[in-house]
Design a protein around this motif. Structure first.
Motif, PDB file in Angstrom:
ATOM      1  N   LYS A   2       0.845  -1.181   0.000  1.00 41.87           N
ATOM      2  CA  LYS A   2       0.000   0.000   0.000  1.00 41.87           C
ATOM      3  C   LYS A   2       0.889   1.243   0.000  1.00 41.87           C
ATOM      4  O   LYS A   2       2.043   1.199   0.427  1.00 41.87           O
ATOM      5  N   ALA A   3       0.315   2.338  -0.471  1.00 43.30           N
ATOM      6  CA  ALA A   3       1.034   3.613  -0.460  1.00 43.30           C
ATOM      7  C   ALA A   3       0.144   4.669   0.175  1.00 43.30           C
ATOM      8  O   ALA A   3      -1.075   4.659   0.004  1.00 43.30           O
ATOM      9  N   MET A   4       0.767   5.579   0.915  1.00 37.63           N
ATOM     10  CA  MET A   4       0.048   6.704   1.493  1.00 37.63           C
ATOM     11  C   MET A   4       0.528   7.980   0.823  1.00 37.63           C
ATOM     12  O   MET A   4       1.736   8.230   0.736  1.00 37.63           O
ATOM     13  N   ILE A   5      -0.417   8.773   0.340  1.00 37.84           N
ATOM     14  CA  ILE A   5      -0.102  10.071  -0.240  1.00 37.84           C
ATOM     15  C   ILE A   5      -0.536  11.134   0.757  1.00 37.84           C
ATOM     16  O   ILE A   5      -1.709  11.190   1.157  1.00 37.84           O
ATOM     17  N   LEU A   6       0.406  11.960   1.172  1.00 38.07           N
ATOM     18  CA  LEU A   6       0.125  12.997   2.169  1.00 38.07           C
ATOM     19  C   LEU A   6      -0.476  14.211   1.473  1.00 38.07           C
ATOM     20  O   LEU A   6       0.148  14.800   0.584  1.00 38.07           O
ATOM     21  N   ALA A   7      -1.680  14.593   1.903  1.00 37.38           N
ATOM     22  CA  ALA A   7      -2.399  15.655   1.187  1.00 37.38           C
ATOM     23  C   ALA A   7      -3.162  16.579   2.127  1.00 37.38           C
ATOM     24  O   ALA A   7      -4.145  17.193   1.723  1.00 37.38           O
ATOM     25  N   ALA A   8      -2.697  16.697   3.380  1.00 39.38           N
ATOM     26  CA  ALA A   8      -3.478  17.434   4.376  1.00 39.38           C
ATOM     27  C   ALA A   8      -3.016  18.873   4.604  1.00 39.38           C
ATOM     28  O   ALA A   8      -3.679  19.613   5.317  1.00 39.38           O
ATOM     29  N   GLY A   9      -1.890  19.264   4.033  1.00 41.22           N
ATOM     30  CA  GLY A   9      -1.324  20.574   4.338  1.00 41.22           C
ATOM     31  C   GLY A   9      -2.126  21.739   3.783  1.00 41.22           C
ATOM     32  O   GLY A   9      -2.880  21.598   2.811  1.00 41.22           O
ATOM     33  N   ARG A  10      -1.926  22.887   4.383  1.00 39.89           N
ATOM     34  CA  ARG A  10      -2.655  24.101   3.998  1.00 39.89           C
ATOM     35  C   ARG A  10      -2.065  24.761   2.755  1.00 39.89           C
ATOM     36  O   ARG A  10      -2.790  25.369   1.970  1.00 39.89           O
ATOM     37  N   GLY A  11      -0.760  24.692   2.570  1.00 43.34           N
ATOM     38  CA  GLY A  11      -0.142  25.316   1.397  1.00 43.34           C
ATOM     39  C   GLY A  11      -0.142  26.828   1.451  1.00 43.34           C
ATOM     40  O   GLY A  11      -0.494  27.501   0.479  1.00 43.34           O
ATOM     41  N   GLU A  12       0.294  27.382   2.596  1.00 46.50           N
ATOM     42  CA  GLU A  12       0.257  28.833   2.787  1.00 46.50           C
ATOM     43  C   GLU A  12       1.031  29.587   1.704  1.00 46.50           C
ATOM     44  O   GLU A  12       0.595  30.647   1.239  1.00 46.50           O
ATOM     45  N   THR A  47      -2.123  -0.577  -6.034  1.00 44.61           N
ATOM     46  CA  THR A  47      -3.518  -0.229  -6.288  1.00 44.61           C
ATOM     47  C   THR A  47      -4.306   0.054  -5.014  1.00 44.61           C
ATOM     48  O   THR A  47      -5.491   0.396  -5.090  1.00 44.61           O
ATOM     49  N   GLU A  48      -3.678  -0.094  -3.850  1.00 42.56           N
ATOM     50  CA  GLU A  48      -4.338   0.230  -2.581  1.00 42.56           C
ATOM     51  C   GLU A  48      -3.673   1.484  -2.018  1.00 42.56           C
ATOM     52  O   GLU A  48      -2.512   1.454  -1.600  1.00 42.56           O
ATOM     53  N   LEU A  49      -4.408   2.590  -2.027  1.00 42.91           N
ATOM     54  CA  LEU A  49      -3.852   3.875  -1.620  1.00 42.91           C
ATOM     55  C   LEU A  49      -4.609   4.425  -0.411  1.00 42.91           C
ATOM     56  O   LEU A  49      -5.824   4.270  -0.303  1.00 42.91           O
ATOM     57  N   VAL A  50      -3.858   5.080   0.465  1.00 38.87           N
ATOM     58  CA  VAL A  50      -4.428   5.821   1.581  1.00 38.87           C
ATOM     59  C   VAL A  50      -4.054   7.284   1.381  1.00 38.87           C
ATOM     60  O   VAL A  50      -2.887   7.601   1.140  1.00 38.87           O
ATOM     61  N   ILE A  51      -5.036   8.160   1.453  1.00 39.37           N
ATOM     62  CA  ILE A  51      -4.781   9.594   1.302  1.00 39.37           C
ATOM     63  C   ILE A  51      -5.378  10.313   2.509  1.00 39.37           C
ATOM     64  O   ILE A  51      -6.563  10.139   2.810  1.00 39.37           O
ATOM     65  N   ASN A  52      -4.549  11.108   3.185  1.00 38.32           N
ATOM     66  CA  ASN A  52      -5.086  11.908   4.285  1.00 38.32           C
ATOM     67  C   ASN A  52      -5.475  13.288   3.766  1.00 38.32           C
ATOM     68  O   ASN A  52      -4.999  13.744   2.723  1.00 38.32           O
ATOM     69  N   HIS A  53      -6.368  13.936   4.469  1.00 39.44           N
ATOM     70  CA  HIS A  53      -6.767  15.276   4.039  1.00 39.44           C
ATOM     71  C   HIS A  53      -7.275  16.073   5.227  1.00 39.44           C
ATOM     72  O   HIS A  53      -7.741  15.523   6.227  1.00 39.44           O
ATOM     73  N   ALA A  54      -7.156  17.388   5.099  1.00 39.49           N
ATOM     74  CA  ALA A  54      -7.671  18.309   6.113  1.00 39.49           C
ATOM     75  C   ALA A  54      -8.205  19.547   5.392  1.00 39.49           C
ATOM     76  O   ALA A  54      -9.397  19.653   5.138  1.00 39.49           O
ATOM     77  N   TRP A  55      -7.297  20.459   5.012  1.00 42.47           N
ATOM     78  CA  TRP A  55      -7.713  21.689   4.347  1.00 42.47           C
ATOM     79  C   TRP A  55      -8.401  21.390   3.009  1.00 42.47           C
ATOM     80  O   TRP A  55      -7.814  20.756   2.130  1.00 42.47           O
ATOM     81  N   LEU A  56      -9.661  21.820   2.876  1.00 41.45           N
ATOM     82  CA  LEU A  56     -10.443  21.607   1.653  1.00 41.45           C
ATOM     83  C   LEU A  56     -10.440  20.141   1.226  1.00 41.45           C
ATOM     84  O   LEU A  56     -10.483  19.826   0.031  1.00 41.45           O
ATOM     85  N   ALA A  78      -9.432  11.228   7.134  1.00 37.95           N
ATOM     86  CA  ALA A  78      -9.790  12.630   7.346  1.00 37.95           C
ATOM     87  C   ALA A  78      -9.213  13.135   8.663  1.00 37.95           C
ATOM     88  O   ALA A  78      -9.285  12.455   9.688  1.00 37.95           O
ATOM     89  N   GLU A  79      -8.626  14.332   8.613  1.00 34.12           N
ATOM     90  CA  GLU A  79      -8.080  14.974   9.798  1.00 34.12           C
ATOM     91  C   GLU A  79      -8.812  16.292  10.020  1.00 34.12           C
ATOM     92  O   GLU A  79      -8.955  17.081   9.099  1.00 34.12           O
ATOM     93  N   GLU A  80      -9.271  16.531  11.249  1.00 33.09           N
ATOM     94  CA  GLU A  80      -9.969  17.781  11.537  1.00 33.09           C
ATOM     95  C   GLU A  80      -9.053  18.975  11.297  1.00 33.09           C
ATOM     96  O   GLU A  80      -9.469  20.017  10.791  1.00 33.09           O
ATOM     97  N   SER A  81      -7.799  18.844  11.686  1.00 36.80           N
ATOM     98  CA  SER A  81      -6.749  19.796  11.350  1.00 36.80           C
ATOM     99  C   SER A  81      -5.504  18.976  11.054  1.00 36.80           C
ATOM    100  O   SER A  81      -5.354  17.868  11.573  1.00 36.80           O
ATOM    101  N   ALA A  82      -4.635  19.512  10.215  1.00 38.59           N
ATOM    102  CA  ALA A  82      -3.476  18.741   9.771  1.00 38.59           C
ATOM    103  C   ALA A  82      -2.642  18.264  10.945  1.00 38.59           C
ATOM    104  O   ALA A  82      -2.315  19.030  11.853  1.00 38.59           O
TER     105      ALA A  82
END
Length: 222
Positions: A2-12, A47-56, A78-82
């Motif tokens: 499995k792979a995890m793609i980190l996608a929770a940052g705000r990107g200021e 083919t098995e992916l985990v993606i985290n998210h917070a902002w939008l 899902a993360e309430e905040s990153a």
């Protein structure tokens, strides 16, 4: 694997673009950054992916869904905040399973065959990190390589791509937690392997870098 793609940052630093979209959905070469990763992971047999998210995060879910359009299965964390990198991984452990897993930053771009990442053995190490030549915005670097191990001496830049044993994070408390202090603890024990990336890596941290990469990819496609 499995792979995890980190996608929770705000990107200021990417504002105002990231006022409307999460950074991994910003497009280069005609498709979102995160889609480049998904397609290359699929081509490498992941083919098995985990993606985290917070902002939008809802926009990521709306765009990518369950992954079926790309021939993969996406599990959302899902993360309430990153929660920072380590915190995000710890929360997602139940989705990642008991086998070593790959982690990639969703706001980077890689030009390489991802099979070289997937097929890397961990051996006795808790982690295997891929380092890259230092980019102009980070000339000092982060870590060095010595006899196949990563050591805490600035030389190369950590690309954010890593292979990890789930046991490395087991038992750690939930909550926001940075990855670098953990990596340094493991390095001190000689438990972090490493390699130089066999391809191009870009950290898309500013609007200018995003535009530059997009223009280069558009020219290559002509």
């Amino acid at each position: 694997m499995k792979a995890m793609i980190l996608a929770a940052g705000r990107g200021e630093r990417m504002r105002p673009l990231t006022d409307l979209l999460p950074k991994p959905l910003l497009a280069v070469g005609g498709k979102p950054l995160i889609v480049h990763h998904i397609e290359k992971l699929k081509a490498a047999g992941v083919t098995e992916l985990v993606i985290n998210h917070a902002w939008l995060g809802h926009k990521l879910v709306e765009t990518l869904g369950n992954g079926s359009a790309f021939g993969v299965t996406i599990h959302w964390s899902a993360e309430e905040s990153a929660l920072e990198t380590a915190g995000g991984i710890i929360q997602a452990l139940p989705l990642l399973g008991d086998e070593p897993f790959l982690v990639i930053n969703g706001d980077t771009w890689l030009d390489l065959d991802y099979r070289s990442l997937v097929e890397q053995p961990l051996g006795e190490h808790l982690a295997h990190l891929w380092l890259a030549p230092n980019p102009p915005q980070h000339p000092a670097g982060d870590f060095a390589l010595q006899a196949g191990k990563v050591v805490d001496t600035p030389a190369f830049t950590f690309s954010g791509v890593g292979l990890y044993q789930p046991a490395a994070f087991a038992g750690l408390p939930a909550g926001a937690r940075k990855l670098a202090p953990l990596l340094r603890e493991w390095m001190a024990q000689g438990l972090v392997g490493g390699s130089l990336l066999a391809g191009e890596w870009r950290d898309i941290g500013t609007v200018d870098r995003l535009r530059e990469l997009d223009e280069q990819l558009q020219r290559r496609a002509q």
